[in-house]
Design a protein around this motif. Sequence first.
Motif, PDB file in Angstrom:
ATOM      1  N   GLU A 111       0.907  -1.218  -0.167  1.00  0.00           N
ATOM      2  CA  GLU A 111       0.098  -0.043   0.030  1.00  0.00           C
ATOM      3  C   GLU A 111       0.678   1.290  -0.073  1.00  0.00           C
ATOM      4  O   GLU A 111       2.140   1.328   0.433  1.00  0.00           O
ATOM      5  N   SER A 114      -0.277   7.125   1.402  1.00  0.00           N
ATOM      6  CA  SER A 114      -1.599   7.674   1.076  1.00  0.00           C
ATOM      7  C   SER A 114      -2.815   6.841   1.479  1.00  0.00           C
ATOM      8  O   SER A 114      -3.792   7.000   2.146  1.00  0.00           O
ATOM      9  N   GLN A 115      -2.626   5.504   1.032  1.00  0.00           N
ATOM     10  CA  GLN A 115      -3.881   4.608   1.312  1.00  0.00           C
ATOM     11  C   GLN A 115      -3.647   4.101   2.604  1.00  0.00           C
ATOM     12  O   GLN A 115      -4.776   3.763   3.379  1.00  0.00           O
ATOM     13  N   GLU A 118      -5.200   7.045   4.758  1.00  0.00           N
ATOM     14  CA  GLU A 118      -6.661   7.145   4.336  1.00  0.00           C
ATOM     15  C   GLU A 118      -7.540   5.868   5.416  1.00  0.00           C
ATOM     16  O   GLU A 118      -8.475   6.117   5.987  1.00  0.00           O
ATOM     17  N   ASP A 135       3.610  10.228  -1.403  1.00  0.00           N
ATOM     18  CA  ASP A 135       3.996   9.013  -1.148  1.00  0.00           C
ATOM     19  C   ASP A 135       5.463   8.463  -1.323  1.00  0.00           C
ATOM     20  O   ASP A 135       5.896   7.107  -0.921  1.00  0.00           O
TER      21      ASP A 135
END
Length: 315
Positions: A111, A114-115, A118, A135
Amino acid sequence: MSGHVIALSGGIGGAKLALGLDRVLAPGELTVIANTGDDFRHLGLHISPDIDTLLYTLAGLDDPVKRWGRRDESWTFMRALGELGGETWFQLGDGDLAIHVERTRRLAAGESLSQVTEGLRRRLGIGARIVPMSDESVATRVQTDEGWLDFQHYFVSRRCEPRVIGLDFVGADLARMAPEAAAAFADPALRAVVLCPSNPYLSVDPILALPGMRKALAACAAPVIAISPIIAGQAVKGPTAKMMAELGLEPSAATVARHYDGLIDAFVVDEADAGLSVTGLEVAATPTLMRSLDDRTRLARFVLALADRLAGPRG
């Protein structure tokens, strides 16, 4: 007036205003772009101090006494690590440790930062979006009279004691703005961009060093407003004033305003600095010291009202 608001933020100082903005805006109207120049690997873990400060603050989990880390923290891990002769200069509470372990696991699984961020903000029930500036790795390094130091060694281990000579944001020239950050600037409903009262040199400049970030701010159709972290020549928190003096800069709100020259439309100062005039820039004075949630929401409303006035009527 409704619309999307972007906030550029470092850790504690920026998180205070981010919380105020989060409380006065509707869910989904705030995107906080977090400095990740402070990120580093420690004990095999990926630590993102400014992102975590924002997560804890907006989730109501921050420690109001230490002003960093989680409230009601326990320290079994650090005590055991110290007994084994491990590195204890960077304190990781037991609850805080969980977020670093989970982040590191998910990054290793493929991942993006950012992922991962989130997912964490959703799990913590935060309405605002919190996105890393990139990222990709950017590392703030501090040139001191003791040589070059990684940021956390300067800030935490050495307690900002060495004299600062210069700064470098390693990898910034090759890093890309995080997709969610770029998308936020492209939103036609963008209402304002707020440069939070974080350290301009250690917290905001790493964000501005990303290719395209300065251009995005300069070309932004919505008002761009910065809030001074300096009140009457003194930093609200941290080494900002000390650093400025060491770099040959006058520790003042005016110096910070000039630092953002060409990027902002308005500059908010504390009432102690009322009367400040900067050519070509709207300067507004209001109490900016944020001791309570009421202080934070009041300042957030002031900044948004200023942005709406600068934008003028829509339609």
